[in-house]
Design an enzyme around this catalytic site. Structure first.
Site, PDB file in Angstrom:
ATOM      1  CG  HIS A 161      -0.123   0.123   2.507  1.00  0.00           C
ATOM      2  ND1 HIS A 161       0.206  -0.949   3.308  1.00  0.00           N
ATOM      3  CD2 HIS A 161       0.446   1.207   3.122  1.00  0.00           C
ATOM      4  CE1 HIS A 161       0.912  -0.545   4.336  1.00  0.00           C
ATOM      5  NE2 HIS A 161       1.070   0.765   4.253  1.00  0.00           N
ATOM      6  CB  SER A 175       8.868  10.948   0.859  1.00  0.00           C
ATOM      7  OG  SER A 175       9.423   9.961   0.073  1.00  0.00           O
ATOM      8  CG  HIS A 234       7.219   5.210   1.031  1.00  0.00           C
ATOM      9  ND1 HIS A 234       7.085   6.349   1.810  1.00  0.00           N
ATOM     10  CD2 HIS A 234       7.059   4.166   1.877  1.00  0.00           C
ATOM     11  CE1 HIS A 234       6.867   5.999   3.062  1.00  0.00           C
ATOM     12  NE2 HIS A 234       6.842   4.684   3.135  1.00  0.00           N
ATOM     13  CB  SER A 284       7.079  -0.318   3.034  1.00  0.00           C
ATOM     14  OG  SER A 284       7.342   1.010   3.427  1.00  0.00           O
TER      15      SER A 284
HETATM   16  P1  AMP Z   1       4.777   2.911   5.383  1.00  0.00           P
HETATM   17  O1  AMP Z   1       5.239   1.915   4.386  1.00  0.00           O
HETATM   18  O2  AMP Z   1       3.809   3.902   4.828  1.00  0.00           O
HETATM   19  O3  AMP Z   1       4.343   2.273   6.664  1.00  0.00           O
HETATM   20  O4  AMP Z   1       6.032   3.805   5.735  1.00  0.00           O
HETATM   21  C1  AMP Z   1       7.190   3.284   6.346  1.00  0.00           C
HETATM   22  C2  AMP Z   1       7.727   4.285   7.315  1.00  0.00           C
HETATM   23  O5  AMP Z   1       8.242   5.423   6.625  1.00  0.00           O
HETATM   24  C3  AMP Z   1       6.674   4.817   8.277  1.00  0.00           C
HETATM   25  O6  AMP Z   1       6.932   4.309   9.555  1.00  0.00           O
HETATM   26  C4  AMP Z   1       6.867   6.321   8.205  1.00  0.00           C
HETATM   27  O7  AMP Z   1       6.862   6.858   9.500  1.00  0.00           O
HETATM   28  C5  AMP Z   1       8.227   6.489   7.564  1.00  0.00           C
HETATM   29  N1  AMP Z   1       8.534   7.769   6.940  1.00  0.00           N
HETATM   30  C6  AMP Z   1       9.654   8.423   7.225  1.00  0.00           C
HETATM   31  N2  AMP Z   1       9.705   9.580   6.553  1.00  0.00           N
HETATM   32  C7  AMP Z   1       8.569   9.677   5.808  1.00  0.00           C
HETATM   33  C8  AMP Z   1       8.059  10.677   4.908  1.00  0.00           C
HETATM   34  N3  AMP Z   1       8.687  11.800   4.625  1.00  0.00           N
HETATM   35  N4  AMP Z   1       6.869  10.437   4.336  1.00  0.00           N
HETATM   36  C9  AMP Z   1       6.215   9.299   4.596  1.00  0.00           C
HETATM   37  N5  AMP Z   1       6.659   8.331   5.442  1.00  0.00           N
HETATM   38  C10 AMP Z   1       7.836   8.518   6.051  1.00  0.00           C
END
Ligand code: AMP
Length: 251
Positions: free
Chosen positions: A107, A194, A196, A198
């Site tokens: 996601h 940002s 993305h 994961s």
């Molecule tokens: P997610 O895959 O959305 O769970 O994101 C993985 C991790 O990236 C999360 O734990 C976020 O806190 C971290 N993260 C660090 N910097 C950023 C950023 N600028 N934008 C979005 N997520 C971020």
């Protein structure tokens, strides 16, 4: 076993955490009172987290009954193409980190994980629905591999950064989601998000080690983008609250 869970076992679950249709009320036959004399009573708010049950991950906030962990996201369903890519990336990542885990689902987050009280879920979802009305569908592809740490640096993620075109669309949607979060006095997303997806994660802060192999990882990504990891059309935004799933259609 706590007295409460004993009662639930005897009478069937009436948990507020279930997403069943509440339906019409009807008269149930009265059940005999259970014998609780041999039951050890544990305070209902006591919940001991065991990180071993979820791959060494620890909770960012404590489990509290009635609080539902929630988040807003775009679902990515090109599972085969992503799994192909992960197979190849994993071979390189294990040279830097002895244990590396695949993410459970794919996601793109549009919010942090936030807590909603059960009775706010439906109002929150309606606001999101209104706010996202008239938002356009868009294509989403991936531009680069990027490394992220979670807020307490207990996990490091190997992620695919969304291409600049989709970043722009997601930023607009994220602004709308932030409006709703603010309305419910919940924390907004990152000031400079940002966006993305994961795909792999490791325990602890391994940003430095993993960034040293980014060139190799990006080379693999560009080969897969050419072969099979094509851009997809994003037509819905999703929200998960506990075990409830909501979907909002884009224009
Ligand atoms: P997610 O895959 O959305 O769970 O994101 C993985 C991790 O990236 C999360 O734990 C976020 O806190 C971290 N993260 C660090 N910097 C950023 C950023 N600028 N934008 C979005 N997520 C971020």
């Amino acid at each position: 076993m706590s007295g409460l869970s004993y009662i639930c076992d005897e009478y069937g679950s009436n948990s507020e955490d279930s997403d069943t249709d509440k339906g019409q009320e009807f008269d149930r036959p009265k059940l005999p009172a259970p014998n609780l004399s041999k039951v050890v009573v544990v305070a209902s708010h006591t919940h001991t987290d065991n990180p071993e049950l979820h791959g060494g991950r620890s909770r960012l906030f404590p489990h509290v009954r009635g609080n539902w962990a929630s988040f807003v996201y775009v679902n990515y369903d090109q599972i085969d193409a992503v799994c192909n890519l992960i197979d190849k990336l994993e071979e390189v990542v294990v040279t830097k980190s002895e244990s590396c885990h695949r993410c459970d689902d794919f996601h793109i987050s549009l919010s942090r994980t936030f807590v909603l009280k059960y009775h706010f879920i439906s109002a929150f979802s309606s606001s999101l629905h209104k706010c996202l009305a008239n938002t356009e569908s868009f294509h989403l592809g991936f531009g680069a591999v990027k490394i992220y740490c979670n807020e307490d640096c207990s996990r490091t993620f190997i992620s695919l950064e969304v291409d600049p075109f989709a970043q722009k669309h997601l930023q607009e949607i994220s602004n709308k989601v932030d409006q709703v979060l603010t309305e419910f006095q919940l924390p907004p997303f990152y000031e400079n998000p940002s966006f993305h997806m994961s795909i792999l994660w490791v325990n602890g802060d391994k940003k430095f080690e993993l960034e040293s192999i980014l060139d190799e990882l990006n080379e693999i990504l560009s080969q897969e983008v050419e072969k099979s990891l094509h851009a997809v059309l994003v037509e819905t935004i999703n929200c998960k609250s506990g075990n409830k799933y909501f979907q909002y259609k884009l224009r």
